[in-house]
Design a protein around this motif. Structure first.
Motif, short mmCIF file in Angstrom:
data_model
loop_
_atom_site.label_atom_id
_atom_site.label_comp_id
_atom_site.label_asym_id
_atom_site.label_seq_id
_atom_site.Cartn_x
_atom_site.Cartn_y
_atom_site.Cartn_z
N VAL A 101 0.80 -1.15 0.04
CA VAL A 101 0.00 0.14 -0.12
C VAL A 101 0.92 1.25 -0.09
O VAL A 101 0.40 2.34 0.13
CB VAL A 101 -0.97 0.10 1.17
N SER A 102 2.14 1.03 -0.04
CA SER A 102 2.91 2.50 -0.01
C SER A 102 3.31 2.75 -1.41
O SER A 102 2.68 2.55 -2.36
CB SER A 102 4.32 2.11 0.76
N ALA A 103 4.71 3.40 -1.62
CA ALA A 103 4.89 3.94 -2.88
C ALA A 103 5.65 3.11 -3.79
O ALA A 103 6.42 3.60 -4.93
CB ALA A 103 5.79 5.07 -2.63
N GLY A 104 5.93 1.91 -3.47
CA GLY A 104 6.81 0.94 -4.34
C GLY A 104 6.27 0.35 -5.64
O GLY A 104 5.05 0.54 -5.65
N LYS A 105 7.44 -0.06 -6.65
CA LYS A 105 6.85 -0.54 -7.81
C LYS A 105 5.81 -1.78 -7.66
O LYS A 105 5.20 -2.03 -8.83
CB LYS A 105 8.15 -0.79 -8.43
N ALA A 106 5.79 -2.29 -6.72
CA ALA A 106 4.87 -3.59 -6.65
C ALA A 106 3.96 -3.22 -5.59
O ALA A 106 3.06 -4.33 -5.04
CB ALA A 106 5.81 -5.15 -6.12
N ASP A 107 3.32 -2.02 -5.08
CA ASP A 107 2.34 -1.71 -4.24
C ASP A 107 1.35 -1.41 -5.29
O ASP A 107 0.77 -0.11 -5.07
CB ASP A 107 2.80 -0.41 -3.46
N PHE A 108 0.51 -2.32 -5.43
CA PHE A 108 -0.64 -2.36 -6.23
C PHE A 108 -2.16 -2.36 -5.54
O PHE A 108 -3.00 -2.14 -6.23
CB PHE A 108 -0.48 -3.68 -7.09
MG LIG Z 1 5.76 -1.40 -0.30
#
Ligand SMILES: [Mg+2]
Ligand SMILES: Nc1nc2c(c(=O)[nH]1)N[C@H]1C(S)=C(S)[C@@H](COP(=O)(O)OP(=O)(O)OC[C@H]3O[C@@H](n4cnc5c(N)ncnc54)[C@H](O)[C@@H]3O)O[C@H]1N2
Ligand code: MOO
Length: 400
Positions: A248-255
């Motif tokens: 749920v954050s800002a990462g590339k896998a936070d879908f």
């Molecule tokens: Mg994340």
């Protein structure tokens, strides 16, 4: 971004809508009543004898009579038997219907009975109506005995039984699923490769839900949009509440946030001005028949968000009051500079003056969940100060 107190307001604005179900009344303990239970007849349903003794007509006593011939016995469970002679008496037992013609009951302790005659040994206290529980004085037909919304306790079930209701309508328990997302996660029976970890958050959530009487299944999805979309969509069709961790954050896998929005779950907030737990997401379907809590994956964040927001929400959804936070006093100073509400793990102890003391356990951040094994609660420290001296009074959220 949202302050912690504003998150509470938004959560209260979107309460879960739970449908009802009918259960046998003896399986309804602890459930939330979804109907009104009314009296089906008078309570008590007849003038009820309240003491074992004799039933008389008070007029005879008022006329000076103190000895009464016993003409029979009226026991509980027998149809009404009239008092045949207003200056005689009938023996009567507790729970019996008062013989028509009688209006007063004298208990055996205040009588002497010899050769079929009962003589009063103490009559100063006797008044008309003594030891009679008059019909309808407790409740009248259609009086409300229990209102919808109460949590059924043993005394309430006795009332339900007494009106002959063998089944009751109660609010359905929420069906909850717990979802972990992450390519780095393996389940507990697998051996993680060097770049992997065993998932633990889902088991924290599953156990914490069991504490609320909720049995939740655990689902693990890799960080793949199609997999998560299909998985969540399926779970939404069979559950009222989804609680996910990670992504749920800002990462590339936070879908997760985008997937939830795409599935028609309206976002009510994403991100709270707090640490840990900043990226927490909350949304619901139209009508609030489905709600989703997407909690941050860092284990301390997941734990804090559950106990601070999700647990009270579910307690209210099930009709109960939410457990209030504790009031504690810091037993050591805490410094926290960011303009965020700071939730610090703490061990809580009673002090001799009755105050609860909170010993801060900062640990090494929101991934350090092993630190929580020594903690009893998260102390909530407000955002606009950075120094919290020993003795600071604050709220704390117990972690079980
Ligand atoms: Mg994340
Ligand atoms: N550039 C930014 N990076 C990060 C931010 C930010 O605002 N900007 N927020 C940080 C905060 S705060 C948190 S908390 C984490 C939240 O991350 P996600 O919710 O996206 O979670 P993941 O990225 O999937 O994982 C984070 C962390 O947690 C571990 N994890 C996840 N699930 C489990 C599980 N079921 N059991 C045990 N551990 C789990 C995962 O392995 C990661 O180590 O993001 C920061 N980054
Ligand atoms: O929730 Mo995050 O670091 O604030 O853990």
């Amino acid at each position: 971004m949202l302050a912690a107190a504003d998150a509470d307001i938004i959560l209260a604005r979107y309460p879960l809508t739970l449908t009802t179900e009918t259960v046998p009344f003896d399986k309804a303990l602890g459930r939330i009543l979804a109907e009104t239970i009314v009296a089906d007849r008078d309570f008590p349903p007849f003038d009820r004898v309240a003491m074992d003794g004799i039933a008389i007509n008070y007029d005879a006593l008022a006329d000076g009579k103190t000895a009464f011939t016993i003409l029979g016995t009226q026991r509980a469970g027998e149809p009404a038997q009239p008092l045949p002679d207003p200056v005689a008496c009938l023996e009567v037992m507790t729970g019996a219907i008062l013989p028509p013609g009688a209006d007063t009951v004298i208990r055996y302790e205040d009588l002497s009975i010899v050769d079929g005659t009962a003589t009063l040994t103490a009559h100063d206290e006797v008044q008309r109506g003594l030891n009679v529980h008059p019909q309808g004085t407790d409740r009248r037909p259609l009086d409300v005995l229990l209102s919808a919304g109460v949590q059924l306790r043993p005394v309430d079930l006795a009332v339900v039984a007494s009106v002959g209701q063998t089944s009751v309508s109660v609010r359905r328990r929420p069906r909850v699923a717990v979802i972990s997302t992450g390519d780095e996660l393996v389940d507990i029976h697998q051996t993680p490769l060097p770049h992997q970890i065993r998932q633990s958050n889902a088991y924290l959530l599953q156990a914490a839900l069991r504490d609320l009487g909720i049995d939740a299944g655990v689902y693990l999805f890799v960080d793949d949009i199609t997999t998560i979309t299909t998985g969540i969509s399926t779970l939404l069709s069979t559950h009222d509440v989804l609680i996910s961790t990670g992504g749920v954050s800002a990462g590339k896998a936070d879908f997760v946030p985008d997937i939830l929005s795409g599935l028609g779950i309206h976002r009510h907030f994403h991100k709270i001005e707090q640490r840990p737990g900043r990226p927490m997401w909350f949304g619901s379907s139209a009508g609030n028949e489905r709600v989703v809590f997407a909690l941050p994956g860092n284990p301390v964040s997941t734990t804090m968000c559950f106990y601070r927001y999700v647990r009270p929400y579910l307690q209210r959804a099930m009709g109960g009051p939410a457990d209030p936070p504790l009031f504690v006093q810091l037993a050591g100073p805490v410094t926290f500079k960011p303009e965020l509400t700071y939730f610090i793990p703490a061990r809580i102890e009673d002090s001799p003056n009755g105050q609860l003391l909170a010993y801060p356990l900062p640990g090494s951040g929101s991934a350090d969940f092993t630190n929580l094994t020594a903690a009893d609660a998260f102390v909530e420290l407000p955002p606009h100060e950075s120094l919290f001296p020993t003795g600071t009074v604050a709220q704390a959220w117990s972690i079980g």
